[in-house]
Scaffold this active site. Structure first.
Site, PDB file in Angstrom:
ATOM      1  CG  HIS A  83       3.691   0.094   1.937  1.00  0.00           C
ATOM      2  ND1 HIS A  83       4.091   1.355   2.032  1.00  0.00           N
ATOM      3  CD2 HIS A  83       3.671  -0.220   0.538  1.00  0.00           C
ATOM      4  CE1 HIS A  83       3.795   1.927   0.671  1.00  0.00           C
ATOM      5  NE2 HIS A  83       3.639   0.767  -0.076  1.00  0.00           N
ATOM      6  CG  HIS A  89       2.518   6.049   2.345  1.00  0.00           C
ATOM      7  ND1 HIS A  89       3.909   6.378   1.951  1.00  0.00           N
ATOM      8  CD2 HIS A  89       2.523   4.535   2.768  1.00  0.00           C
ATOM      9  CE1 HIS A  89       4.633   5.255   2.195  1.00  0.00           C
ATOM     10  NE2 HIS A  89       3.800   4.419   2.932  1.00  0.00           N
ATOM     11  CG  ASP A  95       4.171   4.461   6.552  1.00  0.00           C
ATOM     12  OD1 ASP A  95       4.414   4.494   7.876  1.00  0.00           O
ATOM     13  OD2 ASP A  95       4.723   3.678   5.637  1.00  0.00           O
TER      14      ASP A  95
HETATM   15 FE    FE Z   1       6.310   1.904   6.686  1.00  0.00          FE
HETATM   16 ZN    ZN Z   2       4.258   2.426   4.126  1.00  0.00          ZN
END
Ligand code: FE
Ligand code: ZN
Length: 256
Positions: free
Chosen positions: A54, A108, A130
């Site tokens: 991400h 995630h 995360d």
């Molecule tokens: Fe994050």
């Molecule tokens: Zn993330």
């Protein structure tokens, strides 16, 4: 080693570990806070550890590597700008003289990894991106509830003294939800008061301790009778631990 959370964006932490000379950073979503820290302290950046793809975790990766020449470690199965050493379950990376074991934690994202070491004199240490938050867990963008539950089970098997370095300061909102799931959990109520005090003083609630998370985090407690009952009240599930976990995750998505 010294462990420091550098704040970035709204609520990210870029974790730095250093020995007074050399440093590593985890998930540099932004290069600038790290560059500023390095120039303020005179530390040399030896390595960058990445947990998943991400942008708020890799946005600063390329400028930071270009500026420092740091070695980059990251997940084998995600699109991370190379060159990097691609790691998955069972691999290890030795950085600052510490051996980090790699744990696959899909959920995630599909290729998310975590880094664990028991070599630091400050105690066992986990960088989990995360996947696990204090009082919560990451949203399931690319994985299934079964995958996330298995990933959290793998993390929960680490030593209770493990310092859990989560990538976001989501603790207070997570704990408001956790209280809704387990209103009778006294340890949870006490932990919430403690974290509210920390935030009122402007201090991070992290790192969390894994043993404490097992007492208060509903996503590590989906087999507890009180959590099962709350999941049943939410959506009528009569299913197994995965169904209970899925119900709690869905409830959290809708919780305001
Ligand atoms: Fe994050
Ligand atoms: Zn993330």
């Amino acid at each position: 080693m010294k462990l420091i959370p550098l704040p970035a964006f709204q609520d990210n932490y870029l974790w730095v570990l250093h020995d007074g000379h050399r440093a590593l950073v985890v998930d540099p979503g932004d290069a600038q806070p790290v560059v500023d820290f390095l120039s303020r302290t005179g530390l040399q950046l030896e390595a960058i550890l990445v947990t998943h793809h991400h942008p708020d975790h890799i946005g600063g990766l390329v400028p930071l590597r270009d500026a420092t020449g740091a070695a980059v470690f990251g997940p084998a199965r995600e699109a991370i700008p190379g060159p990097l050493q691609r790691l998955s379950q069972g691999d290890s990376a030795t950085v600052l003289g510490l051996r980090f074991q790699v744990i696959d934690v899909p959920g995630h994202t599909a290729g998310h990894i975590a880094y664990f070491t028991d070599d630091d004199d400050g105690g066992p240490l986990l960088f989990c991106g995360d996947t696990l938050f204090s009082g919560g867990c990451g949203r399931l963008f690319e994985g299934t509830p079964a995958q996330m539950l298995a990933s959290l089970d793998a993390l929960a098997a680490l030593p209770d003294a493990t310092r859990v370095c989560c990538a976001h300061e989501y603790t207070l909102s997570n704990l408001r939800f956790a209280r809704a799931v387990e209103p009778g959990n006294e340890a949870l109520a006490a932990y919430q008061r403690h974290c509210e005090d920390l935030r009122a003083r402007g201090e991070p609630t992290l790192p969390a301790l894994l043993g404490e998370e097992k007492r208060i985090n509903p996503f590590l407690r989906s087999r507890e009778p009180a959590v099962v009952r709350s999941a049943q009240a939410f959506n009528g599930t009569t299913g197994d631990d995965v169904a209970v976990f899925a119900a709690i995750r869905q409830w959290k998505n809708e919780f305001r």
